[in-house]
Each structure stands twice: as structure tokens, then as C-alpha cells.
Design a protein around this motif. Structure first.
Motif, PDB file in Angstrom:
ATOM      1  N   LYS A   1      16.627 -17.693 -17.167  1.00  0.00           N
ATOM      2  CA  LYS A   1      17.188 -17.340 -18.470  1.00  0.00           C
ATOM      3  C   LYS A   1      16.212 -17.690 -19.582  1.00  0.00           C
ATOM      4  N   GLU A   2      15.576 -18.846 -19.438  1.00  0.00           N
ATOM      5  CA  GLU A   2      14.610 -19.272 -20.448  1.00  0.00           C
ATOM      6  C   GLU A   2      13.406 -18.341 -20.460  1.00  0.00           C
ATOM      7  N   ILE A   3      12.950 -17.965 -19.274  1.00  0.00           N
ATOM      8  CA  ILE A   3      11.789 -17.059 -19.191  1.00  0.00           C
ATOM      9  C   ILE A   3      12.153 -15.706 -19.790  1.00  0.00           C
ATOM     10  N   VAL A   4      13.348 -15.211 -19.472  1.00  0.00           N
ATOM     11  CA  VAL A   4      13.790 -13.930 -20.016  1.00  0.00           C
ATOM     12  C   VAL A   4      13.847 -14.017 -21.542  1.00  0.00           C
ATOM     13  N   SER A   5      14.411 -15.140 -21.998  1.00  0.00           N
ATOM     14  CA  SER A   5      14.514 -15.316 -23.439  1.00  0.00           C
ATOM     15  C   SER A   5      13.132 -15.327 -24.080  1.00  0.00           C
ATOM     16  N   LEU A   6      12.198 -16.018 -23.427  1.00  0.00           N
ATOM     17  CA  LEU A   6      10.830 -16.062 -23.960  1.00  0.00           C
ATOM     18  C   LEU A   6      10.179 -14.682 -23.921  1.00  0.00           C
ATOM     19  N   VAL A   7      10.414 -13.960 -22.848  1.00  0.00           N
ATOM     20  CA  VAL A   7       9.820 -12.619 -22.738  1.00  0.00           C
ATOM     21  C   VAL A   7      10.411 -11.692 -23.801  1.00  0.00           C
ATOM     22  N   VAL A   8      11.719 -11.804 -24.021  1.00  0.00           N
ATOM     23  CA  VAL A   8      12.365 -10.956 -25.030  1.00  0.00           C
ATOM     24  C   VAL A   8      11.785 -11.266 -26.407  1.00  0.00           C
TER      25      VAL A   8
ATOM     26  N   ASP B   1       4.754  -5.349 -33.965  1.00  0.00           N
ATOM     27  CA  ASP B   1       3.364  -4.959 -34.196  1.00  0.00           C
ATOM     28  C   ASP B   1       3.244  -3.460 -33.900  1.00  0.00           C
ATOM     29  N   ASP B   2       2.659  -2.673 -34.770  1.00  0.00           N
ATOM     30  CA  ASP B   2       2.583  -1.228 -34.648  1.00  0.00           C
ATOM     31  C   ASP B   2       1.555  -0.779 -33.634  1.00  0.00           C
ATOM     32  N   GLU B   3       0.649  -1.530 -33.318  1.00  0.00           N
ATOM     33  CA  GLU B   3      -0.433  -1.104 -32.445  1.00  0.00           C
ATOM     34  C   GLU B   3      -0.030  -1.104 -30.977  1.00  0.00           C
ATOM     35  N   VAL B   4       1.087  -1.670 -30.587  1.00  0.00           N
ATOM     36  CA  VAL B   4       1.504  -1.793 -29.180  1.00  0.00           C
ATOM     37  C   VAL B   4       2.253  -0.519 -28.797  1.00  0.00           C
ATOM     38  N   ASP B   5       2.068  -0.120 -27.546  1.00  0.00           N
ATOM     39  CA  ASP B   5       2.737   1.061 -27.000  1.00  0.00           C
ATOM     40  C   ASP B   5       4.194   0.704 -26.745  1.00  0.00           C
ATOM     41  N   HIS B   6       5.084   1.326 -27.478  1.00  0.00           N
ATOM     42  CA  HIS B   6       6.494   0.969 -27.408  1.00  0.00           C
ATOM     43  C   HIS B   6       7.153   1.424 -26.117  1.00  0.00           C
ATOM     44  N   THR B   7       6.744   2.449 -25.520  1.00  0.00           N
ATOM     45  CA  THR B   7       7.357   2.933 -24.273  1.00  0.00           C
ATOM     46  C   THR B   7       7.074   1.980 -23.125  1.00  0.00           C
ATOM     47  N   PHE B   8       5.876   1.453 -23.082  1.00  0.00           N
ATOM     48  CA  PHE B   8       5.533   0.481 -22.015  1.00  0.00           C
ATOM     49  C   PHE B   8       6.392  -0.771 -22.124  1.00  0.00           C
ATOM     50  N   VAL B   9       6.574  -1.243 -23.314  1.00  0.00           N
ATOM     51  CA  VAL B   9       7.339  -2.465 -23.544  1.00  0.00           C
ATOM     52  C   VAL B   9       8.796  -2.231 -23.194  1.00  0.00           C
ATOM     53  N   LYS B  10       9.348  -1.102 -23.542  1.00  0.00           N
ATOM     54  CA  LYS B  10      10.748  -0.807 -23.236  1.00  0.00           C
ATOM     55  C   LYS B  10      10.972  -0.749 -21.735  1.00  0.00           C
ATOM     56  N   LYS B  11      10.018  -0.194 -20.994  1.00  0.00           N
ATOM     57  CA  LYS B  11      10.122  -0.162 -19.528  1.00  0.00           C
ATOM     58  C   LYS B  11      10.137  -1.587 -18.971  1.00  0.00           C
ATOM     59  N   GLN B  12       9.319  -2.399 -19.511  1.00  0.00           N
ATOM     60  CA  GLN B  12       9.237  -3.792 -19.044  1.00  0.00           C
ATOM     61  C   GLN B  12      10.538  -4.534 -19.353  1.00  0.00           C
ATOM     62  N   LEU B  13      11.103  -4.241 -20.507  1.00  0.00           N
ATOM     63  CA  LEU B  13      12.372  -4.904 -20.858  1.00  0.00           C
ATOM     64  C   LEU B  13      13.484  -4.460 -19.922  1.00  0.00           C
ATOM     65  N   LYS B  14      13.489  -3.229 -19.523  1.00  0.00           N
ATOM     66  CA  LYS B  14      14.508  -2.732 -18.593  1.00  0.00           C
ATOM     67  C   LYS B  14      14.362  -3.448 -17.240  1.00  0.00           C
ATOM     68  N   HIS B  15      13.125  -3.609 -16.799  1.00  0.00           N
ATOM     69  CA  HIS B  15      12.885  -4.301 -15.516  1.00  0.00           C
ATOM     70  C   HIS B  15      13.361  -5.753 -15.577  1.00  0.00           C
ATOM     71  N   ILE B  16      13.148  -6.388 -16.711  1.00  0.00           N
ATOM     72  CA  ILE B  16      13.545  -7.782 -16.875  1.00  0.00           C
ATOM     73  C   ILE B  16      15.062  -7.895 -16.899  1.00  0.00           C
ATOM     74  N   ASP B  17      15.713  -6.987 -17.582  1.00  0.00           N
ATOM     75  CA  ASP B  17      17.180  -7.009 -17.659  1.00  0.00           C
ATOM     76  C   ASP B  17      17.804  -6.797 -16.289  1.00  0.00           C
ATOM     77  N   GLN B  18      17.159  -5.988 -15.472  1.00  0.00           N
ATOM     78  CA  GLN B  18      17.687  -5.713 -14.135  1.00  0.00           C
ATOM     79  C   GLN B  18      17.526  -6.943 -13.214  1.00  0.00           C
ATOM     80  N   ALA B  19      16.540  -7.742 -13.447  1.00  0.00           N
ATOM     81  CA  ALA B  19      16.291  -8.915 -12.624  1.00  0.00           C
ATOM     82  C   ALA B  19      17.319  -9.938 -12.977  1.00  0.00           C
TER      83      ALA B  19
END
Length: 164
Positions: free
Chosen positions: A130-137, A146-164
Motif C-alpha cells: 500500500k505504501e509503495i502504491v501510494s508512493l508510486v501514485v 510535468d508536461d514533458e512526460v508521455d501521459h499514455t505510458f504513465v496511465k498504463k502503468q497506473l492501471k497495472h499498479i491498481d490491478q496488483a
């Protein structure tokens, strides 16, 4: 013989009187002294004989009693030894039972402690996740700001984290 009687002044009348006196004294002595003395002597002999018989009987009884006492003491020693051996066996059995019970209790304590430790481990791992998820979020949110980051990549990663 007359000369002999005259020489010693022996008077036949006196000799006969003395013989009669001697006979009377002898009869009185026999009746009043010798007869009761024989009776007392025979009673005493009978008493002594009875005492000897009683002493022999007492000696035999003493020997029998001593033999019985020895047998009783011997039997008592055997009984005491048997009782001691039985008590020792019971004590050994009780000792072994107590050791077995202690082993079971120790094993139960170990099992209980392992279960508690496993539960604690699971809790700690869940809290860490839970702490790691919170830190990752939070980190992701910072990245999304930050505007320079690819938002689609980050959203995919967040979905993977939520599923775990």
C-alpha cells in the motif's frame, strides 16, 4: 560277756528303754519330719520338672517366634522393595508424560508463534504494498503535472499498479 557288761556298766533295762525311745523318736521323726520332707521334695521336683518343660517349651516358642519375625521382616523388605520399584516406575512414567506434554505445549507455542509471525509478515507486506502504491501514485502525479512526460505510458502503468 558278763565281764564285758560289768566293765562298761551296761544295763539291759536301760538299753531296751533307749531302744524303745529311739524307736518312738524314729517314728515321730518319720511322721513329722521325713514324710513332710519327702512330700515337699517331690513337689519341688515336680515344680522343677515343670519349670524345665516350660523352659523347653518357651525356648521352642522363642525359636518359632524368631523364625516368624524373620519371615515377616523378609516379607516386609520384599514388599517395601516392590512398593519402591512401583513408585519409581510410576515416577518415571509421570516424568515421561510431563516431558511429552511439555513437548506438545512447546510445539503448540512454536506453531502459534509461526502463525502470528506469518500473519504479521502478511500485514507488513500488505502495508508495504500500500505504501509503495501510494508512493508510486504520488510520483506519477508529480510526473503527470510535468508536461514533458508521455501521459499514455504513465496511465498504463497506473492501471497495472491498481490491478496488483
Amino acid at each position: 560277756m558278763d565281764s564285758f557288761i560289768e566293765t562298761f556298766h551296761i544295763d539291759w533295762k536301760i538299753i531296751i528303754a533307749q531302744a524303745i525311745n529311739f524307736g518312738v523318736v524314729l517314728v515321730i521323726f518319720y511322721l513329722f519330719a521325713l514324710k513332710p520332707l519327702k512330700k515337699v521334695m517331690s513337689e519341688r521336683s515336680a515344680r522343677i520338672e515343670k519349670g524345665l518343660v516350660d523352659a523347653k517349651h518357651s525356648s521352642e516358642m522363642l525359636a518359632l517366634t524368631q523364625k516368624e519375625a524373620d519371615e515377616i521382616v523378609s516379607k516386609a523388605r520384599l514388599d517395601a522393595h516392590d512398593i519402591w520399584k512401583e513408585a519409581k516406575d510410576q515416577a518415571e512414567t509421570k516424568r515421561n508424560e510431563m516431558i511429552d506434554e511439555a513437548r506438545v505445549e512447546v510445539q503448540a507455542m512454536i506453531t502459534s508463534t509461526k502463525r502470528v509471525l506469518e500473519d504479521e509478515k502478511v500485514k507488513i507486506i500488505d502495508e508495504a504494498k500500500k505504501e509503495i502504491v501510494s508512493l508510486v501514485v504520488r510520483a506519477t502525479e508529480k510526473l503527470l503535472e510535468d508536461d514533458e512526460v508521455d501521459h499514455t505510458f504513465v496511465k498504463k502503468q497506473l492501471k497495472h499498479i491498481d490491478q496488483a
